[in-house]
Design a protein around this motif. Sequence first.
Motif, PDB file in Angstrom:
ATOM      1  N   PHE A  46      10.805  -4.743   3.345  1.00 35.57           N
ATOM      2  CA  PHE A  46      11.545  -3.581   3.870  1.00 35.57           C
ATOM      3  C   PHE A  46      10.915  -3.069   5.163  1.00 35.57           C
ATOM      4  N   ARG A  47       9.576  -2.949   5.164  1.00 39.06           N
ATOM      5  CA  ARG A  47       8.911  -2.425   6.383  1.00 39.06           C
ATOM      6  C   ARG A  47       9.137  -3.342   7.582  1.00 39.06           C
ATOM      7  N   ALA A  48       9.117  -4.668   7.351  1.00 42.10           N
ATOM      8  CA  ALA A  48       9.349  -5.605   8.461  1.00 42.10           C
ATOM      9  C   ALA A  48      10.760  -5.411   9.010  1.00 42.10           C
ATOM     10  N   ASP A  88       5.330  -8.521  -5.943  1.00 43.58           N
ATOM     11  CA  ASP A  88       4.563  -7.274  -5.798  1.00 43.58           C
ATOM     12  C   ASP A  88       5.538  -6.171  -5.410  1.00 43.58           C
ATOM     13  N   GLY A  89       5.649  -5.161  -6.257  1.00 38.92           N
ATOM     14  CA  GLY A  89       6.536  -4.032  -5.925  1.00 38.92           C
ATOM     15  C   GLY A  89       7.947  -4.204  -6.456  1.00 38.92           C
ATOM     16  N   TYR A  90       8.191  -5.246  -7.204  1.00 41.79           N
ATOM     17  CA  TYR A  90       9.501  -5.521  -7.803  1.00 41.79           C
ATOM     18  C   TYR A  90       9.267  -6.310  -9.066  1.00 41.79           C
ATOM     19  N   PRO A  91       9.909  -6.015 -10.166  1.00 44.66           N
ATOM     20  CA  PRO A  91      10.832  -4.912 -10.400  1.00 44.66           C
ATOM     21  C   PRO A  91      10.091  -3.584 -10.549  1.00 44.66           C
ATOM     22  N   ARG A  92      10.792  -2.520 -10.233  1.00 47.52           N
ATOM     23  CA  ARG A  92      10.185  -1.192 -10.204  1.00 47.52           C
ATOM     24  C   ARG A  92      10.846  -0.231 -11.177  1.00 47.52           C
ATOM     25  N   ASN A  93      11.878  -0.677 -11.840  1.00 42.85           N
ATOM     26  CA  ASN A  93      12.525   0.156 -12.870  1.00 42.85           C
ATOM     27  C   ASN A  93      13.262  -0.770 -13.837  1.00 42.85           C
ATOM     28  N   GLY A 130      16.438  -1.233 -14.499  1.00 42.05           N
ATOM     29  CA  GLY A 130      17.591  -1.967 -13.949  1.00 42.05           C
ATOM     30  C   GLY A 130      17.142  -3.223 -13.211  1.00 42.05           C
ATOM     31  N   GLN A 131      16.042  -3.120 -12.479  1.00 41.57           N
ATOM     32  CA  GLN A 131      15.548  -4.283 -11.739  1.00 41.57           C
ATOM     33  C   GLN A 131      14.958  -5.333 -12.687  1.00 41.57           C
ATOM     34  N   VAL A 132      14.386  -4.874 -13.807  1.00 43.95           N
ATOM     35  CA  VAL A 132      13.904  -5.834 -14.816  1.00 43.95           C
ATOM     36  C   VAL A 132      15.100  -6.652 -15.313  1.00 43.95           C
ATOM     37  N   GLY A 137      -1.997   4.720   9.013  1.00 43.70           N
ATOM     38  CA  GLY A 137      -0.954   5.616   9.501  1.00 43.70           C
ATOM     39  C   GLY A 137       0.452   5.262   9.047  1.00 43.70           C
ATOM     40  N   ARG A 138       0.606   4.767   7.814  1.00 40.27           N
ATOM     41  CA  ARG A 138       1.943   4.475   7.295  1.00 40.27           C
ATOM     42  C   ARG A 138       2.728   5.775   7.155  1.00 40.27           C
ATOM     43  N   THR A 139       4.009   5.742   7.549  1.00 43.33           N
ATOM     44  CA  THR A 139       4.781   6.993   7.537  1.00 43.33           C
ATOM     45  C   THR A 139       5.021   7.504   6.119  1.00 43.33           C
ATOM     46  N   ASN A 167       5.402  11.962  -4.373  1.00 41.68           N
ATOM     47  CA  ASN A 167       6.713  11.497  -4.836  1.00 41.68           C
ATOM     48  C   ASN A 167       6.643  10.049  -5.310  1.00 41.68           C
ATOM     49  N   ARG A 168       5.950   9.206  -4.550  1.00 40.72           N
ATOM     50  CA  ARG A 168       5.877   7.786  -4.917  1.00 40.72           C
ATOM     51  C   ARG A 168       5.130   7.611  -6.239  1.00 40.72           C
ATOM     52  N   LEU A 169       4.053   8.375  -6.415  1.00 40.81           N
ATOM     53  CA  LEU A 169       3.303   8.242  -7.673  1.00 40.81           C
ATOM     54  C   LEU A 169       4.116   8.768  -8.856  1.00 40.81           C
ATOM     55  N   ALA A 215       6.466  -9.365  -1.527  1.00 39.90           N
ATOM     56  CA  ALA A 215       6.243  -7.923  -1.656  1.00 39.90           C
ATOM     57  C   ALA A 215       7.438  -7.209  -1.039  1.00 39.90           C
ATOM     58  N   THR A 216       8.229  -6.564  -1.882  1.00 38.00           N
ATOM     59  CA  THR A 216       9.463  -5.935  -1.381  1.00 38.00           C
ATOM     60  C   THR A 216       9.160  -4.855  -0.333  1.00 38.00           C
ATOM     61  N   GLY A 217       8.076  -4.098  -0.546  1.00 40.91           N
ATOM     62  CA  GLY A 217       7.730  -3.059   0.433  1.00 40.91           C
ATOM     63  C   GLY A 217       7.478  -3.665   1.813  1.00 40.91           C
ATOM     64  N   ASP A 218       6.769  -4.798   1.842  1.00 37.87           N
ATOM     65  CA  ASP A 218       6.478  -5.468   3.124  1.00 37.87           C
ATOM     66  C   ASP A 218       7.774  -5.953   3.781  1.00 37.87           C
ATOM     67  N   GLY A 262       9.885   8.110   0.382  1.00 34.70           N
ATOM     68  CA  GLY A 262       9.185   7.582  -0.791  1.00 34.70           C
ATOM     69  C   GLY A 262      10.111   7.357  -1.974  1.00 34.70           C
ATOM     70  N   ASP A 263      11.427   7.397  -1.729  1.00 38.02           N
ATOM     71  CA  ASP A 263      12.386   7.163  -2.808  1.00 38.02           C
ATOM     72  C   ASP A 263      12.632   5.660  -2.971  1.00 38.02           C
ATOM     73  N   LEU A 264      13.369   5.300  -4.022  1.00 36.99           N
ATOM     74  CA  LEU A 264      13.650   3.884  -4.238  1.00 36.99           C
ATOM     75  C   LEU A 264      14.938   3.463  -3.537  1.00 36.99           C
ATOM     76  N   VAL A 265      14.880   2.316  -2.903  1.00 37.73           N
ATOM     77  CA  VAL A 265      16.072   1.691  -2.330  1.00 37.73           C
ATOM     78  C   VAL A 265      16.962   1.302  -3.524  1.00 37.73           C
ATOM     79  N   PRO A 266      18.310   1.416  -3.380  1.00 34.50           N
ATOM     80  CA  PRO A 266      19.178   1.095  -4.517  1.00 34.50           C
ATOM     81  C   PRO A 266      18.898  -0.303  -5.101  1.00 34.50           C
TER      82      PRO A 266
HETATM   83  P1  AMP Z   1       5.523  -0.373  -1.419  1.00 33.94           P
HETATM   84  O1  AMP Z   1       4.888  -0.955  -0.211  1.00 33.94           O
HETATM   85  O2  AMP Z   1       5.662  -1.350  -2.551  1.00 33.94           O
HETATM   86  O3  AMP Z   1       4.869   0.918  -1.861  1.00 33.94           O
HETATM   87  O4  AMP Z   1       7.027  -0.005  -1.014  1.00 33.94           O
HETATM   88  C1  AMP Z   1       7.306   0.893   0.030  1.00 33.94           C
HETATM   89  C2  AMP Z   1       8.676   1.486  -0.159  1.00 33.94           C
HETATM   90  O5  AMP Z   1       9.678   0.444  -0.129  1.00 33.94           O
HETATM   91  C3  AMP Z   1       8.894   2.182  -1.493  1.00 33.94           C
HETATM   92  O6  AMP Z   1       8.387   3.513  -1.492  1.00 33.94           O
HETATM   93  C4  AMP Z   1      10.416   2.123  -1.606  1.00 33.94           C
HETATM   94  O7  AMP Z   1      11.032   3.068  -0.745  1.00 33.94           O
HETATM   95  C5  AMP Z   1      10.726   0.740  -1.061  1.00 33.94           C
HETATM   96  N1  AMP Z   1      10.678  -0.277  -2.129  1.00 33.94           N
HETATM   97  C6  AMP Z   1       9.778  -1.284  -2.259  1.00 33.94           C
HETATM   98  N2  AMP Z   1      10.029  -2.018  -3.347  1.00 33.94           N
HETATM   99  C7  AMP Z   1      11.124  -1.460  -3.948  1.00 33.94           C
HETATM  100  C8  AMP Z   1      11.859  -1.754  -5.125  1.00 33.94           C
HETATM  101  N3  AMP Z   1      11.530  -2.762  -5.925  1.00 33.94           N
HETATM  102  N4  AMP Z   1      12.915  -0.956  -5.403  1.00 33.94           N
HETATM  103  C9  AMP Z   1      13.273   0.052  -4.613  1.00 33.94           C
HETATM  104  N5  AMP Z   1      12.606   0.397  -3.504  1.00 33.94           N
HETATM  105  C10 AMP Z   1      11.538  -0.344  -3.149  1.00 33.94           C
END
Ligand code: AMP
Length: 208
Positions: free
Chosen positions: A43-45, A92-97, A99-101, A140-142, A151-153, A38-41, A64-68
């Motif tokens: 990144f958060r870690a 989970d959470g990847y690919p998200r657009n 380009g990532q596909v 309490g996620r920021t 924005n995320r939705l 899970a890319t979000g996890d 809530g924006d996308l990481v490059p």
């Molecule tokens: P999530 O837990 O999947 O909602 O991800 C939390 C945050 O991590 C997102 O709002 C993005 O800022 C970043 N993130 C997670 N996955 C991606 C991804 N595949 N591409 C870009 N940013 C991501």
Amino acid sequence: MTASATGSARFLIVGPQGSGKGTQGVLVAEAFGVPQVATGDIFRANVSGGTELGKRVQSIIEAGDLVPDELTSELVRDRLEQADAASGFVLDGYPRNRGQVDDLDAFLTARGEALDAVIELEVPRDESIARLRQRAAQQGRTDDTEEVIANRLAIYERETAPILDVYRERGVVVRIDGVGTLDEVTRRIFSALAERGLAPDAGDAVSA
Ligand code: AMP
């Protein structure tokens, strides 16, 4: 140890924030004996661990924006190259657009691999907003504030939902009604995968 009766279990789980894909993704990964990625996890870690990567992505995540794509795809490639992901994974959470596909396609094709299924969890917008509000109160996620949720939705609808069309054309999408109890949705996922011949190897199955 094989991951499924067909020998591999390479899955994506896709759905709006609040669809329950994190929880369901873990259950699928456990049953097939493959890692959940899970890319979000990740990144958060990194943010909470104060790593270089964490410092680079913190403000992006909080908005809530996308990481490059380049950074995200490299992170995923590194993870999927690890030995535990050799016979499968649940992304989970990847690919998200789009380009990532393309990045994921290039990676898998070079290895002679392909996705076995893309699990689409369908949850109406109102329901995912309600669940996110509940999670905000509990965890309490920021990035679970009203403004950031919106924005995320919006990014999900604009950039992520369209990738399902790409996978639909390839015939790998398994559409699941995500409204119901956790157990109901889990059962729907496993029976839809089984219908496609994707069942965990008996030896790997974990009792629910
Ligand atoms: P999530 O837990 O999947 O909602 O991800 C939390 C945050 O991590 C997102 O709002 C993005 O800022 C970043 N993130 C997670 N996955 C991606 C991804 N595949 N591409 C870009 N940013 C991501």
